[in-house]
Design an enzyme around this catalytic site. Sequence first.
Site, PDB file in Angstrom:
ATOM      1  CB  CYS A  63       3.960 101.627  -4.914  1.00 54.48           C
ATOM      2  SG  CYS A  63       4.817 102.535  -3.608  1.00 54.48           S
TER       3      CYS A  63
ATOM      4  CD  GLU B 223       6.220  95.424  -8.122  1.00 51.56           C
ATOM      5  OE1 GLU B 223       6.707  96.565  -7.945  1.00 51.56           O
ATOM      6  OE2 GLU B 223       5.113  95.071  -7.680  1.00 51.56           O
TER       7      GLU B 223
ATOM      8  CG  HIS C 142       6.410  97.408  -4.487  1.00 54.45           C
ATOM      9  ND1 HIS C 142       6.438  98.049  -5.699  1.00 54.45           N
ATOM     10  CD2 HIS C 142       6.538  98.374  -3.544  1.00 54.45           C
ATOM     11  CE1 HIS C 142       6.576  99.355  -5.509  1.00 54.45           C
ATOM     12  NE2 HIS C 142       6.628  99.580  -4.203  1.00 54.45           N
TER      13      HIS C 142
END
Length: 222
Positions: free
Chosen positions: A86, A198, A196
């Site tokens: 990002c 994660e 994202h």
Amino acid sequence: MKTAVVLLPGLNRDRDMIAAIEKVSGQPPLTVWQTDTEIPPVDLIVVPGGFSYGDYLRCGAIAARMPVMRAVAYHAARGVRVLGVCNGFQILLEAGLLPGALMRNASLKFVCREVKLEVANAQTVFTNRYTEGQIIRCPVAHHDGNYFADPEVLARLEDNRQVVFRYAEGTNPNGSINDIAGIVNEAGNVLGIMPHPENLIEDAHGGSDGRALFESVLEIAA
């Protein structure tokens, strides 16, 4: 593998990234600050997401000129793996570690939702635990994720299979050219991705489609 996470004022996904790396690898990463001029020997450097320096000037423009990013560039040139997510992707572009640019979303609105991604190249160090053409879920949260490159750069990216992830099944949230969601450099050791991963690595997140990216780059045994 030894890892390091870059910390910059305004980032807000650094804790998520640190938690994900520790959850997947079992080892907490080192952290390096904006003014650090050296990064200890590591195998992976991560620039997480957020709004570094309030996104002033352009997203990632100020962060890209911090001393720590010169250290990141030094290691990247020597083959160390670098992941930018990002705002981290925006910073890598501004630092010249990846080609192209990220513009305002086509809607001119902040987008925060889940999208579908196609694994366009499963033969990179970041994607080898996926399969070619696999469709995965992944959340996005950004205002400037509209990837663009001029025709010559775009053709080179496509010909070299440097496009690693594409938005799939009509879920492109920002208008990115060719549905591009993530690219690698020519050497294949630097990845920038807008979504994202994660935030989707365990059941508590509602799924684990992002986990294989970390298992790939951290060389976790399958």
